[in-house]
Write an enzyme that holds these catalytic residues in place. Structure first.
Site, PDB file in Angstrom:
ATOM      1  N   HIS A 268     -51.544  53.890  22.635  1.00 26.69           N
ATOM      2  CA  HIS A 268     -50.458  54.635  23.306  1.00 26.69           C
ATOM      3  C   HIS A 268     -51.043  55.712  23.944  1.00 26.69           C
ATOM      4  CE1 HIS A 268     -46.469  55.581  24.638  1.00 26.69           C
ATOM      5  NE2 HIS A 268     -45.900  55.822  23.427  1.00 26.69           N
ATOM      6  N   HIS A 307     -51.434  46.879  30.110  1.00 24.27           N
ATOM      7  CA  HIS A 307     -50.003  47.643  29.927  1.00 24.27           C
ATOM      8  C   HIS A 307     -48.937  46.506  29.605  1.00 24.27           C
ATOM      9  CE1 HIS A 307     -46.413  49.976  30.335  1.00 24.27           C
ATOM     10  NE2 HIS A 307     -47.350  50.961  30.405  1.00 24.27           N
ATOM     11  N   ASP A 363     -53.305  56.234  31.634  1.00 23.46           N
ATOM     12  CA  ASP A 363     -54.547  57.181  31.047  1.00 23.46           C
ATOM     13  C   ASP A 363     -55.732  56.975  31.406  1.00 23.46           C
ATOM     14  OD1 ASP A 363     -52.397  56.244  28.217  1.00 23.46           O
ATOM     15  OD2 ASP A 363     -52.981  58.090  28.866  1.00 23.46           O
TER      16      ASP A 363
HETATM   17  C1  SDX Z   1     -49.441  54.267  27.665  1.00 21.24           C
HETATM   18  O1  SDX Z   1     -45.499  51.214  27.026  1.00 21.24           O
HETATM   19  C2  SDX Z   1     -45.558  52.254  27.808  1.00 21.24           C
HETATM   20  O2  SDX Z   1     -44.804  52.495  28.661  1.00 21.24           O
HETATM   21  C3  SDX Z   1     -46.862  53.057  27.539  1.00 21.24           C
HETATM   22  C4  SDX Z   1     -47.243  54.335  28.688  1.00 21.24           C
HETATM   23  C5  SDX Z   1     -46.208  55.253  28.705  1.00 21.24           C
HETATM   24  O3  SDX Z   1     -45.981  56.053  29.621  1.00 21.24           O
HETATM   25  O4  SDX Z   1     -45.410  55.769  27.542  1.00 21.24           O
HETATM   26  O5  SDX Z   1     -47.201  53.438  29.932  1.00 21.24           O
HETATM   27  C6  SDX Z   1     -48.477  55.058  28.193  1.00 21.24           C
HETATM   28  O6  SDX Z   1     -49.521  53.694  26.287  1.00 21.24           O
HETATM   29  C7  SDX Z   1     -50.377  53.345  28.408  1.00 21.24           C
HETATM   30  C8  SDX Z   1     -51.252  52.293  27.651  1.00 21.24           C
HETATM   31  C9  SDX Z   1     -52.438  53.159  27.077  1.00 21.24           C
HETATM   32  N1  SDX Z   1     -53.215  52.396  26.198  1.00 21.24           N
HETATM   33  C10 SDX Z   1     -54.552  51.803  26.390  1.00 21.24           C
HETATM   34  O7  SDX Z   1     -55.139  51.908  27.653  1.00 21.24           O
HETATM   35  C11 SDX Z   1     -55.078  50.965  25.326  1.00 21.24           C
HETATM   36  C12 SDX Z   1     -56.084  49.996  26.002  1.00 21.24           C
HETATM   37  N2  SDX Z   1     -54.769  48.692  26.334  1.00 21.24           N
HETATM   38  C13 SDX Z   1     -54.552  47.824  25.383  1.00 21.24           C
HETATM   39  O8  SDX Z   1     -54.699  48.241  23.969  1.00 21.24           O
HETATM   40  C14 SDX Z   1     -53.081  47.068  25.793  1.00 21.24           C
HETATM   41  O9  SDX Z   1     -53.240  46.782  27.096  1.00 21.24           O
HETATM   42  C15 SDX Z   1     -51.616  47.655  25.599  1.00 21.24           C
HETATM   43  C16 SDX Z   1     -51.570  48.029  24.244  1.00 21.24           C
HETATM   44  C17 SDX Z   1     -51.683  48.770  26.549  1.00 21.24           C
HETATM   45  C18 SDX Z   1     -50.908  46.666  25.968  1.00 21.24           C
HETATM   46  O10 SDX Z   1     -50.846  45.428  24.890  1.00 21.24           O
HETATM   47  P1  SDX Z   1     -49.920  44.228  24.997  1.00 21.24           P
HETATM   48  O11 SDX Z   1     -49.016  44.349  26.112  1.00 21.24           O
HETATM   49  O12 SDX Z   1     -49.448  43.998  23.713  1.00 21.24           O
HETATM   50  O13 SDX Z   1     -51.038  42.981  25.510  1.00 21.24           O
HETATM   51  P2  SDX Z   1     -51.801  42.289  24.737  1.00 21.24           P
HETATM   52  O14 SDX Z   1     -52.518  43.239  23.353  1.00 21.24           O
HETATM   53  O15 SDX Z   1     -50.875  41.207  24.091  1.00 21.24           O
HETATM   54  O16 SDX Z   1     -53.129  41.672  25.299  1.00 21.24           O
HETATM   55  C19 SDX Z   1     -52.817  40.788  26.442  1.00 21.24           C
HETATM   56  C20 SDX Z   1     -54.164  40.025  26.620  1.00 21.24           C
HETATM   57  C21 SDX Z   1     -54.943  39.943  25.186  1.00 21.24           C
HETATM   58  O17 SDX Z   1     -56.267  38.815  25.541  1.00 21.24           O
HETATM   59  P3  SDX Z   1     -55.821  37.573  24.853  1.00 21.24           P
HETATM   60  O18 SDX Z   1     -56.014  37.766  23.280  1.00 21.24           O
HETATM   61  O19 SDX Z   1     -54.541  36.971  25.262  1.00 21.24           O
HETATM   62  O20 SDX Z   1     -57.020  36.738  25.126  1.00 21.24           O
HETATM   63  O21 SDX Z   1     -55.087  40.961  27.193  1.00 21.24           O
HETATM   64  C22 SDX Z   1     -56.216  41.589  26.408  1.00 21.24           C
HETATM   65  C23 SDX Z   1     -55.865  41.208  24.730  1.00 21.24           C
HETATM   66  O22 SDX Z   1     -56.937  41.096  24.118  1.00 21.24           O
HETATM   67  N3  SDX Z   1     -56.291  43.161  26.508  1.00 21.24           N
HETATM   68  C24 SDX Z   1     -57.377  43.829  26.736  1.00 21.24           C
HETATM   69  C25 SDX Z   1     -56.986  45.190  27.163  1.00 21.24           C
HETATM   70  N4  SDX Z   1     -55.550  45.226  26.802  1.00 21.24           N
HETATM   71  C26 SDX Z   1     -55.163  43.875  26.647  1.00 21.24           C
HETATM   72  N5  SDX Z   1     -58.761  43.381  26.625  1.00 21.24           N
HETATM   73  C27 SDX Z   1     -59.558  44.530  26.754  1.00 21.24           C
HETATM   74  N6  SDX Z   1     -59.318  45.639  27.230  1.00 21.24           N
HETATM   75  C28 SDX Z   1     -57.809  46.017  27.317  1.00 21.24           C
HETATM   76  N7  SDX Z   1     -57.399  47.169  27.286  1.00 21.24           N
END
Ligand code: SDX
Length: 428
Positions: A268, A307, A363
């Protein structure tokens, strides 16, 4: 005339049900009538991580994840970032309308005159270890503020709420700056109420022995815009936490400490810190292809990408990328930007990321700017928490005014052991 209902047939019983649809949503409680036997609890929906569950109706922030749209109270984030300023956006978010000059001046005066912390708060903060993480100090200090304002527990009193909201918005930069100075072993700098919100924050961070601190207008404006971009983001993890804790009617300081705790996580608001650590680890743009292979093998995440809502560019990431050049004119270019640009270039052309709708989020670039402004990486989540204080408090206030809301208490699907009798030790 098409009926605004969902017709469900339970094939276990052949029974049909007409479920009303409102806002393209059904009320989960309407599922409970679906039973096999009369005495059954009734049907529930199962949604780990609340990927498809609306927890509230809200008038605050609108996001269209597919189109990359973000609006506070209907105003596009791009227009606010270009034409407004943080305290004006804070007023808009909280009260729902842009203020006229009289209202704005009164608001700014109010915020500027609640920036001080009780001296006991300063002593409490000085008790932390010299190398305490500023976000740990921030969260603890926000919670501790509840002990200084016991009247804050009267959460259903609008005047009491309004007073705590002003106190928190005013004091979070002071808490943040004191946490930073603590981590540097420097004396705390008291607020200067003659400066702007961002200017006062910069002065509390950087002022040394000079009699008056000269605020750099470019950095002041860049920080003010970054603050605007982080004000609110509908039901994200931290805000959902604010609402869950707030639903038990605890005071806003305690609820916000919980929201900040959720924000601290690397998935997050802690992601901006994780992005910087990732860029430093990669070290050079030539190492990016090997790093990306590791991401595609699921060995790690590409921090700052992806996201839950945006399946397109995060509009905030685009604006932040634009701010970078202005900041670098003052601070000098951050070489980590080249690594970030190469990561983005490769990700936007690679099917692994395209198929998963992985684009830079808020971020990805913010940390590069913060580092260029000489913020230590550990301060990055604190820089997110300062402006998000406005969003948390606005959402908390909306929750308390929503007569349809109850204390948050999700259900579960129990898959554990059936009833069994206790076994004495000698028989185990
Ligand atoms: C913020 O919610 C908000 O509004 C948050 C925010 C705010 O203003 O409050 O916008 C701020 O939290 C932004 C996000 C910051 N976090 C990161 O940058 C961390 C890296 N991102 C991931 O952890 C992820 O993308 C999330 C947590 C942000 C979202 O995760 P989801 O929606 O639960 O998606 P998911 O984990 O189900 O991913 C879907 C697929 C998966 O692959 P498969 O298993 O389907 O093959 O995408 C992959 C994930 O493995 N994936 C990534 C990835 N993010 C998702 N693979 C590599 N790198 C990534 N960053």
């Amino acid at each position: 005339m098409t009926k605004n209902t969902l017709t469900i047939t339970d094939n276990r019983t052949g029974q049909g049900y007409d479920i009303p649809i409102e806002h393209d949503t059904i009320n989960a409680m309407d599922l409970r009538q679906i039973r096999v036997n009369e005495g059954d609890f009734g049907m529930m929906s199962y949604d780990p991580g609340f990927k498809n569950t609306a927890s509230t109706k809200s008038n605050i922030t609108f996001i269209d994840g597919g189109a990359g749209i973000l609006r506070y109270r209907g105003y596009p984030i791009e227009q606010l970032a270009e034409k407004s300023k943080f305290l004006e956006v804070a007023y808009l978010t909280l009260f729902g309308e842009l203020p006229d000059k009289e209202a704005y001046d009164a608001w700014v005066y109010d915020i500027r005159h609640h920036t001080f912390l009780h001296e006991n708060m300063k002593s409490l903060m000085q008790a932390f270890r010299h190398d305490a993480h500023p976000m740990g100090m921030f969260i603890s200090s926000v919670a501790a503020l509840s002990t200084f304002y016991p009247e804050a527990r009267n959460v259903m009193d609008p005047e009491v709420r309004a007073k705590q909201i002003v106190r928190l918005i005013s004091k979070v930069p002071t808490i943040a700056a004191f946490s930073y100075r603590h981590s540097k072993g420097l004396p705390y700098v008291y607020p200067n109420n003659d400066l702007t919100y961002a200017g006062n924050f910069l002065a509390m961070l950087d002022k040394m022995s000079e009699s008056t601190y000269e605020v750099n207008p470019v950095l002041e404006r860049a920080l003010d815009v970054l603050f605007m971009l982080h004000v609110d983001h509908e039901q994200n993890c931290g805000t959902a936490t604010m609402r869950v804790i707030g639903s038990s009617q605890t005071d806003p300081y305690t609820a916000m400490a919980g929201a900040a705790a959720a924000l601290y996580g690397p998935l997050h608001g802690g992601a901006n810190e994780a992005v910087l650590r990732m860029l430093v680890e990669i070290g050079d743009a030539k190492n990016v292809p090997a790093f990306m292979e590791g991401v595609k093998k699921r060995e790690r995440l590409l921090m700052g990408f992806g996201h839950r809502v945006y399946k397109n560019f995060d509009p905030r990431a685009k604006i932040i990328k634009g701010i970078a050049d202005q900041v670098f004119e003052v601070t000098g270019r951050n070489p980590l930007l080249d690594i970030a640009l190469e990561l983005e270039r490769i990700a936007l052309a690679d099917d692994f990321f395209i198929e998963r709708n992985l684009y830079p989020n808020v971020d990805f670039y913010s940390g590069i700017i913060y580092q260029a402004m000489k913020f230590p990486v550990s301060m990055f989540p604190v820089l997110f928490a300062i402006p998000r204080t406005v969003g948390w408090l606005t959402q908390w206030q909306e929750l308390l005014g929503d007569k349809t809301q109850k204390i948050a208490r999700p259900r579960q699907i129990y898959l554990g052991a059936d009833e069994r009798d206790f076994v004495p030790m000698h028989k185990r």
